[in-house]
Scaffold this motif. Structure first.
Motif, short mmCIF file in Angstrom:
data_model
loop_
_atom_site.label_atom_id
_atom_site.label_comp_id
_atom_site.label_asym_id
_atom_site.label_seq_id
_atom_site.Cartn_x
_atom_site.Cartn_y
_atom_site.Cartn_z
N TYR A 6 0.86 -1.25 0.04
CA TYR A 6 0.00 0.02 0.15
C TYR A 6 0.68 1.13 -0.10
O TYR A 6 2.01 1.27 0.62
N ARG A 7 0.50 2.16 -0.78
CA ARG A 7 1.12 3.61 -0.74
C ARG A 7 0.08 4.75 0.01
O ARG A 7 -0.92 4.64 -0.35
N TYR A 8 0.83 5.25 1.05
CA TYR A 8 -0.05 6.31 1.68
C TYR A 8 0.24 7.74 1.21
O TYR A 8 1.24 7.77 1.05
N SER A 9 -0.73 8.34 1.00
CA SER A 9 -0.62 9.88 0.77
C SER A 9 -1.55 10.69 1.34
O SER A 9 -2.28 10.12 2.22
N THR A 14 -9.63 12.84 -3.63
CA THR A 14 -9.91 12.19 -4.99
C THR A 14 -9.84 10.76 -4.65
O THR A 14 -10.13 9.94 -5.64
N GLN A 15 -9.17 10.22 -3.65
CA GLN A 15 -8.90 8.69 -3.41
C GLN A 15 -10.18 7.97 -3.34
O GLN A 15 -11.07 8.42 -2.71
#
Length: 157
Positions: A6-9, A14-15
């Motif tokens: 998983y990549r967290y931002s 918009t996710q």
């Protein structure tokens, strides 16, 4: 693949929280339903095999999710088991250090209770031996008092 990356931002609105929406699930169920004519079988297959969305990402199957839970549980049990081993070792170490400190004090008490010799040479030798004994006892006492601090620092790191 048991573990997904998983990549967290930062959240910008918009996710998409879930990669698969209801229409994709219904499409997958309807395809299976048209092929086999059984709603329960279509649901079983969805849970057993998961499904792929339009982007090509795979929704994990129930079996994969169960496997992930088993692995996490196993890791937690191993961690708690290691914690109990460390706690047991700490308790044993405390008992050893307590015994050592009691032994040091007993040796000092024995030395203090011995009578001094009558002659001057014997008195001087007796004093120097008592002084040496006190120095060694003080050193050993200091080591026994600082050892738990050293142990705790190593067990955390």
């Amino acid at each position: 693949m048991l573990y997904q990356r998983y990549r967290y931002s930062h959240w910008d609105g918009t996710q998409q929280i879930f990669d698969i929406d209801a229409s994709e699930v219904m499409d997958a169920l309807s395809d299976d339903l048209l092929q086999n004519g059984d709603v329960m079988r279509a649901l079983r297959e969805l849970f057993r095999n998961g499904m792929e969305n339009r982007d090509g990402s795979q929704m994990p199957s129930l079996r994969q999710l169960m496997e992930q839970l088993k692995n996490q549980r196993r890791q937690q049990l191993q961690q708690s088991n290691l914690d109990s081993v460390v706690d047991d070792l700490k308790e044993r170490l405390e008992n050893i250090l307590k015994t050592e400190r009691e032994g040091i004090q007993a040796r000092l008490d024995d030395a203090a209770s011995q009578p001094e010799p009558d002659d001057a040479a014997g008195k001087e030798q007796h004093r120097s031996l008592n002084q040496l004994l006190r120095q060694r006892a003080e050193h050993n006492w200091t080591v026994s008092m600082t050892f738990p601090t050293i142990w705790e620092g190593r067990s955390r790191g």
